[in-house]
Design a protein around this motif. Sequence first.
Motif, PDB file in Angstrom:
ATOM      1  N   THR A  17      12.803  21.466  18.026  1.00  0.00           N
ATOM      2  CA  THR A  17      11.428  21.303  18.514  1.00  0.00           C
ATOM      3  C   THR A  17      10.710  20.213  17.743  1.00  0.00           C
ATOM      4  OG1 THR A  17      11.398  23.654  19.071  1.00  0.00           O
ATOM      5  CG2 THR A  17       9.275  22.522  19.033  1.00  0.00           C
ATOM      6  N   ASP A  18      10.928  20.173  16.429  1.00  0.00           N
ATOM      7  CA  ASP A  18      10.313  19.125  15.605  1.00  0.00           C
ATOM      8  C   ASP A  18      10.843  17.747  15.992  1.00  0.00           C
ATOM      9  OD1 ASP A  18       8.895  21.069  14.292  1.00  0.00           O
ATOM     10  OD2 ASP A  18      10.133  21.023  12.465  1.00  0.00           O
ATOM     11  N   ALA A  19      12.131  17.657  16.268  1.00  0.00           N
ATOM     12  CA  ALA A  19      12.736  16.378  16.678  1.00  0.00           C
ATOM     13  C   ALA A  19      12.088  15.879  17.961  1.00  0.00           C
ATOM     14  CB  ALA A  19      14.246  16.542  16.863  1.00  0.00           C
ATOM     15  N   GLU A  20      11.895  16.804  18.901  1.00  0.00           N
ATOM     16  CA  GLU A  20      11.235  16.451  20.166  1.00  0.00           C
ATOM     17  C   GLU A  20       9.802  15.990  19.907  1.00  0.00           C
ATOM     18  OE1 GLU A  20      10.363  18.528  24.493  1.00  0.00           O
ATOM     19  OE2 GLU A  20      11.869  19.410  23.163  1.00  0.00           O
ATOM     20  N   GLY A  21       9.124  16.662  18.987  1.00  0.00           N
ATOM     21  CA  GLY A  21       7.751  16.295  18.625  1.00  0.00           C
ATOM     22  C   GLY A  21       7.680  14.909  18.002  1.00  0.00           C
ATOM     23  N   GLU A  22       8.642  14.593  17.162  1.00  0.00           N
ATOM     24  CA  GLU A  22       8.674  13.270  16.525  1.00  0.00           C
ATOM     25  C   GLU A  22       8.870  12.176  17.581  1.00  0.00           C
ATOM     26  OE1 GLU A  22       7.875  12.716  13.554  1.00  0.00           O
ATOM     27  OE2 GLU A  22       8.260  14.569  12.445  1.00  0.00           O
ATOM     28  N   VAL A  31       2.520   6.480  20.196  1.00  0.00           N
ATOM     29  CA  VAL A  31       2.110   5.329  19.377  1.00  0.00           C
ATOM     30  C   VAL A  31       2.543   4.009  20.014  1.00  0.00           C
ATOM     31  CG1 VAL A  31       2.467   4.156  17.154  1.00  0.00           C
ATOM     32  CG2 VAL A  31       2.030   6.616  17.217  1.00  0.00           C
ATOM     33  N   PHE A  32       3.787   3.929  20.478  1.00  0.00           N
ATOM     34  CA  PHE A  32       4.327   2.660  20.961  1.00  0.00           C
ATOM     35  C   PHE A  32       4.342   2.527  22.482  1.00  0.00           C
ATOM     36  CE2 PHE A  32       6.082   3.182  16.728  1.00  0.00           C
ATOM     37  CZ  PHE A  32       5.860   1.936  16.168  1.00  0.00           C
ATOM     38  N   GLY A  33       4.137   3.643  23.193  1.00  0.00           N
ATOM     39  CA  GLY A  33       4.238   3.628  24.647  1.00  0.00           C
ATOM     40  C   GLY A  33       5.648   4.002  25.073  1.00  0.00           C
ATOM     41  N   GLY A  41       3.086  -4.686  20.942  1.00  0.00           N
ATOM     42  CA  GLY A  41       4.179  -5.636  21.075  1.00  0.00           C
ATOM     43  C   GLY A  41       5.460  -5.246  20.369  1.00  0.00           C
ATOM     44  N   LEU A  42       5.501  -4.040  19.793  1.00  0.00           N
ATOM     45  CA  LEU A  42       6.697  -3.617  19.075  1.00  0.00           C
ATOM     46  C   LEU A  42       7.537  -2.636  19.893  1.00  0.00           C
ATOM     47  CD1 LEU A  42       5.410  -3.048  15.425  1.00  0.00           C
ATOM     48  CD2 LEU A  42       6.497  -5.063  16.399  1.00  0.00           C
ATOM     49  N   ILE A  43       8.832  -2.642  19.629  1.00  0.00           N
ATOM     50  CA  ILE A  43       9.776  -1.685  20.215  1.00  0.00           C
ATOM     51  C   ILE A  43      10.199  -0.741  19.098  1.00  0.00           C
ATOM     52  CG2 ILE A  43      12.062  -1.421  21.263  1.00  0.00           C
ATOM     53  CD1 ILE A  43      11.660  -4.289  22.402  1.00  0.00           C
ATOM     54  N   ALA A  44      10.210   0.552  19.383  1.00  0.00           N
ATOM     55  CA  ALA A  44      10.569   1.538  18.359  1.00  0.00           C
ATOM     56  C   ALA A  44      11.870   2.249  18.730  1.00  0.00           C
ATOM     57  CB  ALA A  44       9.449   2.557  18.190  1.00  0.00           C
ATOM     58  N   ASP A  76       0.805  -1.230   0.000  1.00  0.00           N
ATOM     59  CA  ASP A  76       0.000   0.000   0.000  1.00  0.00           C
ATOM     60  C   ASP A  76       0.836   1.277   0.000  1.00  0.00           C
ATOM     61  OD1 ASP A  76      -2.176  -1.664   0.120  1.00  0.00           O
ATOM     62  OD2 ASP A  76      -2.441  -1.472   2.295  1.00  0.00           O
ATOM     63  N   GLY A  77       2.010   1.230   0.618  1.00  0.00           N
ATOM     64  CA  GLY A  77       2.771   2.462   0.807  1.00  0.00           C
ATOM     65  C   GLY A  77       3.960   2.624  -0.097  1.00  0.00           C
ATOM     66  N   TYR A  78       4.106   1.737  -1.091  1.00  0.00           N
ATOM     67  CA  TYR A  78       5.325   1.754  -1.911  1.00  0.00           C
ATOM     68  C   TYR A  78       5.384   2.994  -2.804  1.00  0.00           C
ATOM     69  CZ  TYR A  78       9.404  -0.130  -4.223  1.00  0.00           C
ATOM     70  OH  TYR A  78      10.685  -0.313  -4.673  1.00  0.00           O
ATOM     71  N   TYR A  79       6.466   3.755  -2.636  1.00  0.00           N
ATOM     72  CA  TYR A  79       6.752   4.895  -3.502  1.00  0.00           C
ATOM     73  C   TYR A  79       8.269   5.013  -3.556  1.00  0.00           C
ATOM     74  CZ  TYR A  79       6.698   9.584  -5.515  1.00  0.00           C
ATOM     75  OH  TYR A  79       6.896  10.657  -6.341  1.00  0.00           O
ATOM     76  N   TYR A  80       8.891   4.446  -4.582  1.00  0.00           N
ATOM     77  CA  TYR A  80      10.342   4.283  -4.699  1.00  0.00           C
ATOM     78  C   TYR A  80      10.881   3.288  -3.666  1.00  0.00           C
ATOM     79  CZ  TYR A  80      10.302   8.220  -7.931  1.00  0.00           C
ATOM     80  OH  TYR A  80      10.066   9.036  -8.995  1.00  0.00           O
ATOM     81  N   LYS A  81      10.376   3.381  -2.445  1.00  0.00           N
ATOM     82  CA  LYS A  81      10.741   2.457  -1.372  1.00  0.00           C
ATOM     83  C   LYS A  81       9.466   2.111  -0.598  1.00  0.00           C
ATOM     84  CE  LYS A  81      15.458   4.104  -0.505  1.00  0.00           C
ATOM     85  NZ  LYS A  81      16.381   4.660   0.485  1.00  0.00           N
ATOM     86  N   PRO A  82       9.486   0.976   0.127  1.00  0.00           N
ATOM     87  CA  PRO A  82       8.317   0.675   0.969  1.00  0.00           C
ATOM     88  C   PRO A  82       8.206   1.684   2.107  1.00  0.00           C
ATOM     89  CG  PRO A  82      10.080  -0.911   1.340  1.00  0.00           C
ATOM     90  CD  PRO A  82      10.499  -0.076   0.177  1.00  0.00           C
ATOM     91  N   ARG A  83       6.977   2.127   2.406  1.00  0.00           N
ATOM     92  CA  ARG A  83       6.765   3.135   3.457  1.00  0.00           C
ATOM     93  C   ARG A  83       5.533   2.779   4.277  1.00  0.00           C
ATOM     94  NH1 ARG A  83       5.533   8.303   0.330  1.00  0.00           N
ATOM     95  NH2 ARG A  83       4.020   6.822  -0.436  1.00  0.00           N
ATOM     96  N   VAL A  84       5.558   3.171   5.546  1.00  0.00           N
ATOM     97  CA  VAL A  84       4.361   3.076   6.393  1.00  0.00           C
ATOM     98  C   VAL A  84       4.121   4.448   7.008  1.00  0.00           C
ATOM     99  CG1 VAL A  84       4.583   0.605   6.913  1.00  0.00           C
ATOM    100  CG2 VAL A  84       5.692   2.274   8.396  1.00  0.00           C
ATOM    101  N   ASP A  85       2.853   4.748   7.264  1.00  0.00           N
ATOM    102  CA  ASP A  85       2.526   6.047   7.863  1.00  0.00           C
ATOM    103  C   ASP A  85       2.141   5.853   9.330  1.00  0.00           C
ATOM    104  OD1 ASP A  85      -0.059   5.007   7.783  1.00  0.00           O
ATOM    105  OD2 ASP A  85      -0.663   6.203   6.053  1.00  0.00           O
ATOM    106  N   TRP A  86       1.867   6.972  10.002  1.00  0.00           N
ATOM    107  CA  TRP A  86       1.533   6.933  11.430  1.00  0.00           C
ATOM    108  C   TRP A  86       0.285   6.097  11.685  1.00  0.00           C
ATOM    109  CZ3 TRP A  86       5.041   7.930  14.795  1.00  0.00           C
ATOM    110  CH2 TRP A  86       5.999   8.922  14.588  1.00  0.00           C
TER     111      TRP A  86
END
Length: 204
Positions: free
Chosen positions: A52-57, A64-66, A30-33, A11-21
């Motif tokens: 500030t953006d880095a902190e937001g990310e 999302v992951f806890g 069950g995932l670790i990020a 679903d997310g392939y655009y030049y490379k595989p991608r996933v969104d939020w």
Amino acid sequence: LIKLSSLGYLDGYYYKPRVDWELLERHSQGLIALSGCLSGRVCKALEENRVTDAEGELDHLAQVFGRDNVYVELQNAHLEVQARILPQLIELATKTGLPTVATGDVHYLRDTDARAHEALLCIQSGDSLKNPNHWRFETDHFYFKTPQEMALDFPGQEDAMRRTLEVAERCNVEIELDRILLPKFDVPEGREAFDYLVELCEKG
């Protein structure tokens, strides 16, 4: 993780595989990020002086992951930009209360494989080693390093080094390799599966 990988390609392939939020939120259980390498959103923001953006990310990852499942990733392939943002990453981890983890950006097994990797990049990009401007990595530090080599790359970051084992020990998954998990397609009544497949392929 397997679902995210498949959806990234389907679903997310655009030049490379991608996933969104949205996909990450649906499949985060069950995932670790880890915050990611230089191409990741946190490092990219720091590289562009958007602290500030880095902190937001990072905060978004924690939502999302806890918080217990998110680590600020530290890498050192002896790149100038990594040397510049490494202290910022450590500062960001302290400010957000998230743990750091030291990782290697591994693209080949041994340091002696750097030249072979360079040749593979040429094959991938349709270039030649004879071209002085061919695509290559800036250093030859993208190999699987020993604990001693990692310690030299991350002086004073013993906790981040220990957390590589912590993350590894938290990973616990079993994948059945002796079972074929191909999807089941219904074949119209009176049709042979092979003929029907040929028809679908011809239709695109």
